[in-house]
Write a protein that holds these residues in place. Structure first.
Motif, PDB file in Angstrom:
ATOM      1  N   ASN A   8       1.109  -1.304  -0.179  1.00  0.00           N
ATOM      2  CA  ASN A   8      -0.026   0.507   0.030  1.00  0.00           C
ATOM      3  C   ASN A   8       0.577   0.975  -0.440  1.00  0.00           C
ATOM      4  O   ASN A   8       1.888   0.992   0.516  1.00  0.00           O
ATOM      5  CB  ASN A   8      -0.900  -0.247   1.455  1.00  0.00           C
ATOM      6  CG  ASN A   8      -2.165  -1.111   1.083  1.00  0.00           C
ATOM      7  OD1 ASN A   8      -2.837  -1.548   0.633  1.00  0.00           O
ATOM      8  ND2 ASN A   8      -2.175  -1.865   2.043  1.00  0.00           N
ATOM      9  N   VAL A   9       0.483   2.763  -0.513  1.00  0.00           N
ATOM     10  CA  VAL A   9       0.824   3.458  -0.595  1.00  0.00           C
ATOM     11  C   VAL A   9      -0.078   4.699   0.102  1.00  0.00           C
ATOM     12  O   VAL A   9      -1.091   4.231  -0.072  1.00  0.00           O
ATOM     13  CB  VAL A   9       1.769   4.507  -1.422  1.00  0.00           C
ATOM     14  CG1 VAL A   9       2.938   3.168  -1.912  1.00  0.00           C
ATOM     15  CG2 VAL A   9       0.412   4.106  -2.697  1.00  0.00           C
ATOM     16  N   GLU A  35      -6.307  16.094   1.525  1.00  0.00           N
ATOM     17  CA  GLU A  35      -6.573  14.675   2.055  1.00  0.00           C
ATOM     18  C   GLU A  35      -5.326  13.364   1.302  1.00  0.00           C
ATOM     19  O   GLU A  35      -4.783  13.213   0.309  1.00  0.00           O
ATOM     20  CB  GLU A  35      -8.261  14.331   1.468  1.00  0.00           C
ATOM     21  CG  GLU A  35      -8.195  13.794  -0.055  1.00  0.00           C
ATOM     22  CD  GLU A  35     -10.100  12.691  -0.482  1.00  0.00           C
ATOM     23  OE1 GLU A  35     -10.546  13.027   0.954  1.00  0.00           O
ATOM     24  OE2 GLU A  35     -10.550  13.071  -1.444  1.00  0.00           O
ATOM     25  N   ASN A  36      -5.595  12.433   2.048  1.00  0.00           N
ATOM     26  CA  ASN A  36      -4.576  11.696   1.845  1.00  0.00           C
ATOM     27  C   ASN A  36      -5.408  10.244   1.569  1.00  0.00           C
ATOM     28  O   ASN A  36      -6.508  10.094   2.232  1.00  0.00           O
ATOM     29  CB  ASN A  36      -3.756  11.142   3.305  1.00  0.00           C
ATOM     30  CG  ASN A  36      -2.374  11.758   3.660  1.00  0.00           C
ATOM     31  OD1 ASN A  36      -2.224  13.156   2.516  1.00  0.00           O
ATOM     32  ND2 ASN A  36      -2.376  11.808   4.848  1.00  0.00           N
ATOM     33  N   ILE A  37      -4.726   9.570   0.394  1.00  0.00           N
ATOM     34  CA  ILE A  37      -6.199   8.272   0.351  1.00  0.00           C
ATOM     35  C   ILE A  37      -5.520   7.203  -0.134  1.00  0.00           C
ATOM     36  O   ILE A  37      -4.032   6.863  -0.243  1.00  0.00           O
ATOM     37  CB  ILE A  37      -6.750   8.241  -1.419  1.00  0.00           C
ATOM     38  CG1 ILE A  37      -6.885   9.714  -1.326  1.00  0.00           C
ATOM     39  CG2 ILE A  37      -7.924   7.549  -2.014  1.00  0.00           C
ATOM     40  CD1 ILE A  37      -8.027   9.905  -2.542  1.00  0.00           C
ATOM     41  N   GLU A  38      -5.268   6.098   0.775  1.00  0.00           N
ATOM     42  CA  GLU A  38      -4.636   4.994   0.680  1.00  0.00           C
ATOM     43  C   GLU A  38      -5.331   3.997  -0.796  1.00  0.00           C
ATOM     44  O   GLU A  38      -6.442   4.012  -1.016  1.00  0.00           O
ATOM     45  CB  GLU A  38      -5.084   4.057   1.912  1.00  0.00           C
ATOM     46  CG  GLU A  38      -4.190   3.176   1.865  1.00  0.00           C
ATOM     47  CD  GLU A  38      -3.558   2.667   3.650  1.00  0.00           C
ATOM     48  OE1 GLU A  38      -3.645   0.906   3.582  1.00  0.00           O
ATOM     49  OE2 GLU A  38      -4.479   3.246   4.791  1.00  0.00           O
ATOM     50  N   LEU A  39      -3.767   3.396  -1.186  1.00  0.00           N
ATOM     51  CA  LEU A  39      -4.051   3.218  -2.244  1.00  0.00           C
ATOM     52  C   LEU A  39      -3.516   1.360  -2.229  1.00  0.00           C
ATOM     53  O   LEU A  39      -2.284   1.482  -2.165  1.00  0.00           O
ATOM     54  CB  LEU A  39      -3.429   3.910  -3.075  1.00  0.00           C
ATOM     55  CG  LEU A  39      -4.104   5.282  -3.832  1.00  0.00           C
ATOM     56  CD1 LEU A  39      -3.064   5.894  -4.577  1.00  0.00           C
ATOM     57  CD2 LEU A  39      -5.558   4.550  -4.416  1.00  0.00           C
ATOM     58  N   VAL A  75       8.773   3.602 -11.368  1.00  0.00           N
ATOM     59  CA  VAL A  75       8.397   2.771 -11.669  1.00  0.00           C
ATOM     60  C   VAL A  75       7.029   2.679 -12.195  1.00  0.00           C
ATOM     61  O   VAL A  75       6.534   4.335 -12.387  1.00  0.00           O
ATOM     62  CB  VAL A  75       8.248   2.731  -9.391  1.00  0.00           C
ATOM     63  CG1 VAL A  75       7.333   1.489  -9.516  1.00  0.00           C
ATOM     64  CG2 VAL A  75       9.421   2.486  -9.477  1.00  0.00           C
ATOM     65  N   ILE A  76       6.718   1.906 -12.792  1.00  0.00           N
ATOM     66  CA  ILE A  76       5.272   2.332 -13.631  1.00  0.00           C
ATOM     67  C   ILE A  76       4.317   0.630 -12.370  1.00  0.00           C
ATOM     68  O   ILE A  76       5.121  -0.082 -11.706  1.00  0.00           O
ATOM     69  CB  ILE A  76       4.987   1.279 -15.146  1.00  0.00           C
ATOM     70  CG1 ILE A  76       6.207   1.444 -15.457  1.00  0.00           C
ATOM     71  CG2 ILE A  76       4.010   1.352 -15.364  1.00  0.00           C
ATOM     72  CD1 ILE A  76       5.863   3.240 -16.082  1.00  0.00           C
ATOM     73  N   LEU A  77       3.536   1.995 -11.817  1.00  0.00           N
ATOM     74  CA  LEU A  77       2.501   1.076 -11.113  1.00  0.00           C
ATOM     75  C   LEU A  77       1.049   1.241 -11.069  1.00  0.00           C
ATOM     76  O   LEU A  77       0.604   1.769 -11.978  1.00  0.00           O
ATOM     77  CB  LEU A  77       2.295   2.035  -9.319  1.00  0.00           C
ATOM     78  CG  LEU A  77       3.574   2.280  -8.247  1.00  0.00           C
ATOM     79  CD1 LEU A  77       3.660   3.448  -7.237  1.00  0.00           C
ATOM     80  CD2 LEU A  77       3.995   1.150  -8.172  1.00  0.00           C
ATOM     81  N   LYS A  78       0.361   0.043 -11.035  1.00  0.00           N
ATOM     82  CA  LYS A  78      -1.365  -0.019 -10.924  1.00  0.00           C
ATOM     83  C   LYS A  78      -1.631  -0.326  -9.245  1.00  0.00           C
ATOM     84  O   LYS A  78      -1.164  -1.012  -9.203  1.00  0.00           O
ATOM     85  CB  LYS A  78      -1.322  -1.828 -12.109  1.00  0.00           C
ATOM     86  CG  LYS A  78      -2.558  -1.257 -11.896  1.00  0.00           C
ATOM     87  CD  LYS A  78      -3.509  -1.124 -13.328  1.00  0.00           C
ATOM     88  CE  LYS A  78      -4.582  -1.316 -13.562  1.00  0.00           C
ATOM     89  NZ  LYS A  78      -5.808  -1.235 -12.447  1.00  0.00           N
ATOM     90  N   PHE A  79      -3.310   0.687  -9.779  1.00  0.00           N
ATOM     91  CA  PHE A  79      -3.635   1.019  -8.099  1.00  0.00           C
ATOM     92  C   PHE A  79      -4.417   0.113  -8.110  1.00  0.00           C
ATOM     93  O   PHE A  79      -5.375  -0.235  -8.913  1.00  0.00           O
ATOM     94  CB  PHE A  79      -3.523   1.933  -7.624  1.00  0.00           C
ATOM     95  CG  PHE A  79      -2.437   2.451  -7.788  1.00  0.00           C
ATOM     96  CD1 PHE A  79      -1.443   2.078  -6.305  1.00  0.00           C
ATOM     97  CD2 PHE A  79      -1.942   3.769  -8.532  1.00  0.00           C
ATOM     98  CE1 PHE A  79      -0.121   2.914  -6.229  1.00  0.00           C
ATOM     99  CE2 PHE A  79      -1.278   4.694  -7.863  1.00  0.00           C
ATOM    100  CZ  PHE A  79      -0.156   4.436  -7.152  1.00  0.00           C
ATOM    101  N   LYS A  80      -5.277  -1.054  -7.440  1.00  0.00           N
ATOM    102  CA  LYS A  80      -6.415  -1.868  -7.434  1.00  0.00           C
ATOM    103  C   LYS A  80      -7.443  -0.616  -7.328  1.00  0.00           C
ATOM    104  O   LYS A  80      -7.278   0.603  -6.682  1.00  0.00           O
ATOM    105  CB  LYS A  80      -6.995  -2.618  -5.895  1.00  0.00           C
ATOM    106  CG  LYS A  80      -7.947  -3.500  -6.174  1.00  0.00           C
ATOM    107  CD  LYS A  80      -7.512  -4.632  -4.659  1.00  0.00           C
ATOM    108  CE  LYS A  80      -8.477  -5.389  -5.154  1.00  0.00           C
ATOM    109  NZ  LYS A  80      -8.519  -6.206  -4.357  1.00  0.00           N
ATOM    110  N   GLY A  81      -8.627  -1.118  -7.997  1.00  0.00           N
ATOM    111  CA  GLY A  81      -9.508  -0.294  -8.382  1.00  0.00           C
ATOM    112  C   GLY A  81      -9.219   1.195  -9.326  1.00  0.00           C
ATOM    113  O   GLY A  81     -10.361   1.588  -9.218  1.00  0.00           O
ATOM    114  N   ILE A  82      -8.403   1.454 -10.192  1.00  0.00           N
ATOM    115  CA  ILE A  82      -8.814   2.153 -10.631  1.00  0.00           C
ATOM    116  C   ILE A  82      -7.273   1.936 -12.053  1.00  0.00           C
ATOM    117  O   ILE A  82      -6.641   1.349 -11.688  1.00  0.00           O
ATOM    118  CB  ILE A  82      -7.424   4.005 -10.551  1.00  0.00           C
ATOM    119  CG1 ILE A  82      -7.662   4.047  -8.966  1.00  0.00           C
ATOM    120  CG2 ILE A  82      -6.699   4.178 -11.296  1.00  0.00           C
ATOM    121  CD1 ILE A  82      -6.949   5.181  -8.047  1.00  0.00           C
ATOM    122  N   ASP A  83      -8.474   1.420 -13.457  1.00  0.00           N
ATOM    123  CA  ASP A  83      -8.500   1.104 -14.191  1.00  0.00           C
ATOM    124  C   ASP A  83      -9.003   1.984 -15.740  1.00  0.00           C
ATOM    125  O   ASP A  83      -8.776   1.372 -16.944  1.00  0.00           O
ATOM    126  CB  ASP A  83      -9.741  -0.016 -14.366  1.00  0.00           C
ATOM    127  CG  ASP A  83      -9.331  -1.169 -12.987  1.00  0.00           C
ATOM    128  OD1 ASP A  83      -8.588  -1.590 -12.495  1.00  0.00           O
ATOM    129  OD2 ASP A  83     -10.984  -1.540 -12.135  1.00  0.00           O
TER     130      ASP A  83
END
Length: 170
Positions: free
Chosen positions: A37-38, A45-49, A61-69
């Motif tokens: 998590n980040v 605000e701070n959003i946990e991803l 670094v290429i990141l993919k976050f859960k729920g962001i499609d």
């Protein structure tokens, strides 16, 4: 001490499926492989991803976050910081410190005279360089080597230094 530590900054989107290019601000880019998590600092605000995927491309670094499609879900966060809690930060070795814990600390000379405040830390190839704002508002660059930096006391926010001959115009 800061509880949240920066590990990267989103520079731009990558493709159309919600991936982002992140400029890492950590010494160890491979830490992203283990990170689950980040925290996204939006400025408001701070959003946990939750991290779903990690790839590496050049210095990014290429990141993919859960729920962001989709690109539209993440594009608004370009330029925003990615943070981790201190508990999820890398473990430090002996005589290693988080920059966030050092910025602003009082800098004194070896004869205990106040010299200034630590303003910034520059990462160069061989060793870091400490930017010190002196009491008379000048900036002095001190190499982070044991001949110059005698002691760092994180708890009391004091750095004791030896000013090498020729560093100051006297």
């Amino acid at each position: 001490m800061e509880n949240l530590l920066q590990v990267g900054v989103i520079t731009q989107t990558h493709g159309i499926k919600g991936e982002v290019k992140v400029f890492p601000t950590t010494d160890d880019v491979n830490r992203f492989k283990k990170l689950k998590n980040v925290i996204l600092d939006t400025g408001k605000e701070n959003i946990e991803l939750e991290i779903e995927g990690v790839k590496f491309f050049k210095q990014y670094v290429i990141l993919k976050f859960k729920g962001i499609d989709h690109i539209n879900d993440i594009e608004k966060y370009k330029g925003k910081s990615l943070l981790v809690t201190r508990e999820n930060a890398v473990k430090l070795g002996k005589n290693e410190y988080f920059i966030a814990d050092m910025i602003g600390m009082k800098v004194i000379t070896e004869d205990e005279k106040e010299f200034g405040r630590l303003k910034d830390v520059l990462a160069t190839g061989a060793n870091d360089v400490y930017v010190v704002q002196t009491l008379d508002n000048k900036e002095i660059l001190l190499p982070a080597i044991k001949q110059c930096i005698l002691k760092i006391d994180i708890d009391n926010q004091i750095m004791t230094v030896h000013i090498m001959k020729g560093l100051l115009d006297e």
